[in-house]
Write a protein that holds these residues in place. Sequence first.
Motif, PDB file in Angstrom:
ATOM      1  N   LEU A 126       0.824  -1.201   0.000  1.00 38.96           N
ATOM      2  CA  LEU A 126       0.000   0.000   0.000  1.00 38.96           C
ATOM      3  C   LEU A 126       0.862   1.257   0.000  1.00 38.96           C
ATOM      4  O   LEU A 126       0.630   2.190  -0.780  1.00 38.96           O
ATOM      5  N   VAL A 127       1.870   1.284   0.846  1.00 35.67           N
ATOM      6  CA  VAL A 127       2.714   2.470   0.956  1.00 35.67           C
ATOM      7  C   VAL A 127       3.543   2.676  -0.307  1.00 35.67           C
ATOM      8  O   VAL A 127       3.740   3.808  -0.756  1.00 35.67           O
ATOM      9  N   ARG A 128       4.028   1.578  -0.908  1.00 33.53           N
ATOM     10  CA  ARG A 128       4.756   1.717  -2.169  1.00 33.53           C
ATOM     11  C   ARG A 128       3.865   2.324  -3.242  1.00 33.53           C
ATOM     12  O   ARG A 128       4.301   3.181  -4.034  1.00 33.53           O
ATOM     13  N   HIS A 129       2.610   1.891  -3.288  1.00 36.88           N
ATOM     14  CA  HIS A 129       1.677   2.390  -4.300  1.00 36.88           C
ATOM     15  C   HIS A 129       1.458   3.891  -4.156  1.00 36.88           C
ATOM     16  O   HIS A 129       1.521   4.630  -5.146  1.00 36.88           O
ATOM     17  N   ILE A 130       1.192   4.338  -2.947  1.00 34.72           N
ATOM     18  CA  ILE A 130       0.920   5.772  -2.802  1.00 34.72           C
ATOM     19  C   ILE A 130       2.205   6.596  -2.905  1.00 34.72           C
ATOM     20  O   ILE A 130       2.172   7.747  -3.355  1.00 34.72           O
ATOM     21  N   ALA A 131       3.357   6.012  -2.512  1.00 31.43           N
ATOM     22  CA  ALA A 131       4.627   6.733  -2.635  1.00 31.43           C
ATOM     23  C   ALA A 131       4.973   6.975  -4.104  1.00 31.43           C
ATOM     24  O   ALA A 131       5.542   8.016  -4.457  1.00 31.43           O
ATOM     25  N   ASP A 132       4.627   6.028  -4.977  1.00 30.71           N
ATOM     26  CA  ASP A 132       4.859   6.217  -6.410  1.00 30.71           C
ATOM     27  C   ASP A 132       4.068   7.402  -6.947  1.00 30.71           C
ATOM     28  O   ASP A 132       4.397   7.944  -8.007  1.00 30.71           O
ATOM     29  N   ARG A 133       3.053   7.800  -6.212  1.00 35.02           N
ATOM     30  CA  ARG A 133       2.220   8.939  -6.594  1.00 35.02           C
ATOM     31  C   ARG A 133       2.461  10.137  -5.684  1.00 35.02           C
ATOM     32  O   ARG A 133       1.631  11.022  -5.574  1.00 35.02           O
ATOM     33  N   LYS A 134       3.608  10.101  -5.015  1.00 35.36           N
ATOM     34  CA  LYS A 134       4.076  11.199  -4.162  1.00 35.36           C
ATOM     35  C   LYS A 134       3.120  11.494  -3.008  1.00 35.36           C
ATOM     36  O   LYS A 134       2.925  12.651  -2.619  1.00 35.36           O
ATOM     37  N   ARG A 135       2.527  10.431  -2.453  1.00 33.32           N
ATOM     38  CA  ARG A 135       1.650  10.564  -1.299  1.00 33.32           C
ATOM     39  C   ARG A 135       2.183   9.679  -0.168  1.00 33.32           C
ATOM     40  O   ARG A 135       3.006   8.779  -0.377  1.00 33.32           O
ATOM     41  N   GLY A 136       1.686   9.928   1.041  1.00 33.38           N
ATOM     42  CA  GLY A 136       2.146   9.146   2.172  1.00 33.38           C
ATOM     43  C   GLY A 136       1.191   9.247   3.343  1.00 33.38           C
ATOM     44  O   GLY A 136       0.117   9.865   3.257  1.00 33.38           O
ATOM     45  N   PHE A 137       1.577   8.615   4.459  1.00 33.01           N
ATOM     46  CA  PHE A 137       0.864   8.715   5.732  1.00 33.01           C
ATOM     47  C   PHE A 137       1.816   9.327   6.754  1.00 33.01           C
ATOM     48  O   PHE A 137       3.014   9.063   6.734  1.00 33.01           O
ATOM     49  N   THR A 138       1.275  10.106   7.662  1.00 36.43           N
ATOM     50  CA  THR A 138       2.107  10.703   8.710  1.00 36.43           C
ATOM     51  C   THR A 138       2.442   9.693   9.796  1.00 36.43           C
ATOM     52  O   THR A 138       3.523   9.731  10.382  1.00 36.43           O
ATOM     53  N   ASN A 139       1.531   8.778  10.061  1.00 38.98           N
ATOM     54  CA  ASN A 139       1.681   7.839  11.183  1.00 38.98           C
ATOM     55  C   ASN A 139       1.277   6.451  10.747  1.00 38.98           C
ATOM     56  O   ASN A 139       0.147   6.251  10.261  1.00 38.98           O
ATOM     57  N   MET A 140       2.165   5.483  10.879  1.00 37.51           N
ATOM     58  CA  MET A 140       1.820   4.094  10.588  1.00 37.51           C
ATOM     59  C   MET A 140       2.796   3.179  11.313  1.00 37.51           C
ATOM     60  O   MET A 140       3.872   3.607  11.731  1.00 37.51           O
ATOM     61  N   PRO A 141       2.427   1.889  11.472  1.00 34.31           N
ATOM     62  CA  PRO A 141       3.275   0.978  12.245  1.00 34.31           C
ATOM     63  C   PRO A 141       4.624   0.718  11.578  1.00 34.31           C
ATOM     64  O   PRO A 141       4.772   0.852  10.356  1.00 34.31           O
ATOM     65  N   ALA A 142       5.599   0.292  12.391  1.00 34.19           N
ATOM     66  CA  ALA A 142       6.946   0.018  11.895  1.00 34.19           C
ATOM     67  C   ALA A 142       7.013  -1.215  10.997  1.00 34.19           C
ATOM     68  O   ALA A 142       7.791  -1.223  10.046  1.00 34.19           O
ATOM     69  N   PRO A 143       6.271  -2.299  11.250  1.00 36.81           N
ATOM     70  CA  PRO A 143       6.330  -3.444  10.341  1.00 36.81           C
ATOM     71  C   PRO A 143       5.513  -3.200   9.082  1.00 36.81           C
ATOM     72  O   PRO A 143       4.453  -2.565   9.127  1.00 36.81           O
ATOM     73  N   GLY A 144       5.991  -3.722   7.963  1.00 37.20           N
ATOM     74  CA  GLY A 144       5.237  -3.619   6.716  1.00 37.20           C
ATOM     75  C   GLY A 144       4.468  -4.879   6.400  1.00 37.20           C
ATOM     76  O   GLY A 144       3.592  -4.873   5.525  1.00 37.20           O
ATOM     77  N   ASP A 145       4.778  -5.982   7.106  1.00 40.16           N
ATOM     78  CA  ASP A 145       4.093  -7.250   6.856  1.00 40.16           C
ATOM     79  C   ASP A 145       2.840  -7.357   7.711  1.00 40.16           C
ATOM     80  O   ASP A 145       2.645  -8.303   8.472  1.00 40.16           O
ATOM     81  N   VAL A 146       1.971  -6.375   7.568  1.00 38.55           N
ATOM     82  CA  VAL A 146       0.678  -6.358   8.245  1.00 38.55           C
ATOM     83  C   VAL A 146      -0.353  -5.890   7.221  1.00 38.55           C
ATOM     84  O   VAL A 146      -0.041  -5.104   6.331  1.00 38.55           O
ATOM     85  N   THR A 147      -1.571  -6.397   7.319  1.00 43.39           N
ATOM     86  CA  THR A 147      -2.609  -5.968   6.382  1.00 43.39           C
ATOM     87  C   THR A 147      -3.212  -4.645   6.836  1.00 43.39           C
ATOM     88  O   THR A 147      -3.204  -4.316   8.027  1.00 43.39           O
ATOM     89  N   VAL A 148      -3.760  -3.922   5.885  1.00 44.36           N
ATOM     90  CA  VAL A 148      -4.367  -2.641   6.241  1.00 44.36           C
ATOM     91  C   VAL A 148      -5.559  -2.858   7.163  1.00 44.36           C
ATOM     92  O   VAL A 148      -5.766  -2.081   8.115  1.00 44.36           O
ATOM     93  N   ALA A 149      -6.350  -3.910   6.943  1.00 42.54           N
ATOM     94  CA  ALA A 149      -7.489  -4.175   7.831  1.00 42.54           C
ATOM     95  C   ALA A 149      -7.025  -4.577   9.216  1.00 42.54           C
ATOM     96  O   ALA A 149      -7.648  -4.232  10.222  1.00 42.54           O
ATOM     97  N   GLY A 150      -5.911  -5.321   9.282  1.00 41.67           N
ATOM     98  CA  GLY A 150      -5.366  -5.684  10.585  1.00 41.67           C
ATOM     99  C   GLY A 150      -4.885  -4.477  11.357  1.00 41.67           C
ATOM    100  O   GLY A 150      -5.073  -4.383  12.576  1.00 41.67           O
ATOM    101  N   VAL A 151      -4.257  -3.540  10.664  1.00 44.77           N
ATOM    102  CA  VAL A 151      -3.801  -2.314  11.314  1.00 44.77           C
ATOM    103  C   VAL A 151      -4.987  -1.534  11.860  1.00 44.77           C
ATOM    104  O   VAL A 151      -4.974  -1.043  12.999  1.00 44.77           O
ATOM    105  N   LEU A 152      -6.038  -1.427  11.061  1.00 43.07           N
ATOM    106  CA  LEU A 152      -7.221  -0.688  11.516  1.00 43.07           C
ATOM    107  C   LEU A 152      -7.895  -1.398  12.691  1.00 43.07           C
ATOM    108  O   LEU A 152      -8.424  -0.732  13.589  1.00 43.07           O
ATOM    109  N   ALA A 153      -7.862  -2.713  12.712  1.00 38.45           N
ATOM    110  CA  ALA A 153      -8.521  -3.454  13.801  1.00 38.45           C
ATOM    111  C   ALA A 153      -7.960  -3.083  15.153  1.00 38.45           C
ATOM    112  O   ALA A 153      -8.685  -3.078  16.157  1.00 38.45           O
ATOM    113  N   VAL A 154      -6.671  -2.773  15.218  1.00 39.91           N
ATOM    114  CA  VAL A 154      -6.021  -2.504  16.504  1.00 39.91           C
ATOM    115  C   VAL A 154      -5.516  -1.063  16.609  1.00 39.91           C
ATOM    116  O   VAL A 154      -4.709  -0.741  17.456  1.00 39.91           O
TER     117      VAL A 154
END
Length: 558
Positions: free
Chosen positions: A139-167
């Motif tokens: 997800l982050v690679r996709h939006i970075a290719d379009r010069k976008r990002g998130f200010t705050n996100m977890p350190a591991p990348g091997d997590v699903t977006v739905a899993g991140v939202l769950a917790v």
Amino acid sequence: MGISRRGLFKAGTAAAGGAVLVGYQSAAHATDAPPRLPQGIRPYRELYKNWDGAIVAAELWSYDVRNAQEVVTLANWAHANGWTIRARGYRHNWSPLTVAEGTPATAKVLLLNTTKHMDSCYMHGTTVVAQAGISMNSLVRHIADRKRGFTNMPAPGDVTVAGVLAVNGHGTALPARGEKRQQGATFGSLSNTVHALTAVVWDEASDQYTLKTFQRTDPEIGPFLTSMGRAFLTEVQLQTNPMEHYRCRTWTHISVRDLFAAPEKAGHWSLSSMIDRVGRVGLIWYTFTDKPWIQQWEVAPRRSFGSRPTITPYNFPFADRLPSPVPELLGQVVAGNQHLAPAFSKAVYATTATSLTTTLARDMWGPAHHFQHFVKPTTLRVSAGSHVFITRRDQLQRVVHEFTEFFSAKLKEYQDRGEFPINSCMELRITGIDDPGEVDVEGAVAPSLSGIAPVPGRPELDTGVWLDVLTLPGTPGQEKFFQELEHFIGLELTRYGVARPEWAKRFAHTERGAWTDEYQLKELIPSLVPGWDHAKATFHKYDPHRIFTAPLHDAMGI
């Protein structure tokens, strides 16, 4: 299967504390398959094992779900046949919100793996629409290719977006003093970036489960923004901000006396002063050492002289390939020689300090996500007990001072008795709260169950201090230590704010282990989360048959 939890952990850490077995698949047998499955559904048996190996379940039925409509089909099958279904991502979690330890192979549980097929995304203006199973890496690679990002996100990348939202997964970021928030940025958790989401819900009119899309202005969306795994999301729409570049500087020479000094003695190297200067600071303090590893990220549109440009995320390779004598000491600690815990921690610190220099990682510059993602699947697997403490920003230094003083004294007390229940580190992350005012949708609803949801009537509580204590799984005495730590956070620190558990980690300890304190689970925690009753009612409305529940949900009455 005849494999013990401790045996699995030992096997996974024997080489160097690196990769561990995360799943084992076997062919399904027609004679024991779940009954009356819809046509085309062919599940398989899979051993379930979470991140730290503390939750191991027998070969459960699993299926690589292909799309949202198939989730709906299986939800209605589960309801008709008395089964439950659970979303299964990369299992990078600590708490039993998906599967409980020791769940037998006969359990009527079907795990739906969303990572194989439900893993696409696309941009829609400045928002990104993502399927539930996409990894944060992708997800982050996709939006970075379009010069976008998130200010705050977890350190591991091997997590699903739905899993991140769950917790309500988070990173570490506050605005520096005088910093203006960019359009689309939020200093809370990823849950606060949601504009809309689609979930599988019970529809009373049609008497079946179906898909429903909730907009951020819908009062009923709140519980789904941080669902604790009590719902099944299939798609989310998230706001993004213009991609930032960071100058990442790392320090290992600053003493805990300076970093965690009492407010009246806080100087240039105090945590609050550093956050005032740059806003984004995270630290790892190895037990039995006196100088933490500090990461400081400063917004820097241009590279400073001397800063090494980065090419990819994960710029601390030494964290995954620990040199001798660290693996040997780790093996000794795992084998039961707990008195070697101080030597192990000091060796890890020395390796970190040296490797930051030899890998030219003291001063780096690049896109923000190159530094936000730094935990790989091969990082040492440790158990984590964590709470977030919501306070005023001007009380931040006071909170970390009193917490670290207690933590140090408690470690010393145990050490004097020849006990070493905490043998890894303590981590601190600092964020804002999930302020709906930072959502680019007028009338946005706050995440009901977020650990950093706004505290009603207390607008001055604007800062989340994430207090994370880590130790090797199965370390003797850890349950009692975590219990004492929770009592301190929930009693002594509450002079300065409100404490809540981090859903992904271990909480509600007694000497029997995590998630065993019935008073906390049923009374205290619900009283600390202002949206609890609303979430409970909403989940009952949209999943009255409780097909999306795990035993921990039942224990908490939600």
